[in-house]
Design a protein around this motif. Sequence first.
Motif, PDB file in Angstrom:
ATOM      1  N   THR A 272      -5.383   3.601  -0.947  1.00 44.29           N
ATOM      2  CA  THR A 272      -4.105   4.406  -0.779  1.00 44.29           C
ATOM      3  C   THR A 272      -4.801   5.675   0.611  1.00 44.29           C
TER       4      THR A 272
ATOM      5  N   LYS B  76       6.204   1.411   1.167  1.00 43.36           N
ATOM      6  CA  LYS B  76       5.445   0.510   2.285  1.00 43.36           C
ATOM      7  C   LYS B  76       5.054   1.570   3.183  1.00 43.36           C
TER       8      LYS B  76
ATOM      9  N   GLY C  71       2.992   3.921   4.052  1.00 41.19           N
ATOM     10  CA  GLY C  71       1.930   4.529   3.271  1.00 41.19           C
ATOM     11  C   GLY C  71       1.957   6.336   2.712  1.00 41.19           C
TER      12      GLY C  71
ATOM     13  N   GLN D  95      -6.351   5.096   3.467  1.00 35.78           N
ATOM     14  CA  GLN D  95      -6.579   4.658   4.638  1.00 35.78           C
ATOM     15  C   GLN D  95      -4.546   4.345   5.085  1.00 35.78           C
ATOM     16  N   ARG D  96      -3.301   3.976   3.768  1.00 39.41           N
ATOM     17  CA  ARG D  96      -2.624   4.190   4.101  1.00 39.41           C
ATOM     18  C   ARG D  96      -1.556   5.140   4.805  1.00 39.41           C
TER      19      ARG D  96
ATOM     20  N   GLN E 289       3.079   5.627  -3.880  1.00 43.54           N
ATOM     21  CA  GLN E 289       2.724   5.316  -2.512  1.00 43.54           C
ATOM     22  C   GLN E 289       4.545   4.517  -1.901  1.00 43.54           C
TER      23      GLN E 289
END
Length: 432
Positions: free
Chosen positions: A100, A53, A55, A102-103, A51
């Motif tokens: 992960t 930065k 997201g 959430q992003r 992943q």
Amino acid sequence: CLSLGGYTVDCPHRERLGYGGDAHVTMETAMTNFAAGAFYTKWLADWRDAQDKAGDLPHVAPPVTFAGGGPAWSGICITLPWQMYRYYGDKRILEQMYPTIQRWLAFLETKTEGGLLRRYGHKEWAFLGDWVAPGRGQEPGQRVDDRSTLFFNNCYYACNLELAAKIARVLGKTDDASRYSEKAAALAQAVHKEFFQAKDGTYANGEQPYLALALLTRVVPEDLRATVLQNLEKAILVTDKGHINSGIHGHYFLIKALLAENRSDLIFTMANQTTYPGWGHMLREGATTIWEQWDGQNSHCHSSFLGVGFWFLQGPAGIRIDDQAPGFRRVVIRPAVVGDLRFVDAHCDTIRGRIGSSWKIDGDRLRVFATIPPNVSATVYVPAKDSATVTESDRPADQAPGVKFIGMKDGAAVYEVGSGRYAFVSAGFGKR
């Protein structure tokens, strides 16, 4: 399910990449047939590492720069841990993946406009929807129209939000759960408003996967569900003459939607076709492994259409997880007596032991057998005219030890049972 070096791959000879899209349609088939918990736990670590930065997630893990896909590839960061929780009952994988998730959802939110997810990514292969449906290959001119792709990806986004809400609820994050659920509901309403065609009661181009995915989400309002399901049935039986008309994602969601509606009869019809397109056509052409495309173009050993594998246990055998008690602490035995099937004999080896389900038509009687391991309970559906015609071990079923009659539902007598072996008989079944 193809694997190499600790991750699921699309094929063993050409790309050998860990495509999330191929894997999310095969994960239930894998977990149904193999002890896949450690394997998938390792692979999800690869997805966390990949992943960026912002997201965003690549379409494969471990990542490479040239692989294509779309939300249904990267979204495996939500769909895979949720299914692992369902099959294995261990919420640690949800805890590990939650940041992960959430992003990823925060990233998708930056790609919405006017309440809908919009195309993002600069590459030609960056916003794919359902993939390689019959007659639609991999070249730009052969792909599904942009509007149907937009509908598909928004429905998939809604699915991701719904699963995130469930995951948050399991983890005790009630505020997050409410927020994700509200977002899913708002998105579903926006999708319905934008894509529903009231004149014919369909969505997008009216083909199978789009109606199925709409039914799986809250896109279809309650008062229209029967109409959309009827149109899906018409698409299968009339428009497509009993054949499947879905790509790699669509066929998985189609099976999921029809199972949820207890319409294994329609899945049975599609699975039994021996002419193009379908699994029977592959067999008739001498296939010993699954093809990449229904017409046999490109790879002849691929993960594309393995999603049907879990249906045999969940449909005809009827062995299903009760989502209120994940990890097979509680199961549902709901056999689908469909087509010209006269018997089914199946079992599923779970983390709690072997669960068995079999049935056979014996004259005008239907015999249903269930084996429930220790520390597991089950809800058993016995197709019957009424409960008075059902026995268990030669006694009226509602008087048998360890058997509790719940009621009649959808043409079946429903019972709660504990661990043990049960032999139900539904008399007069063949005279219905």
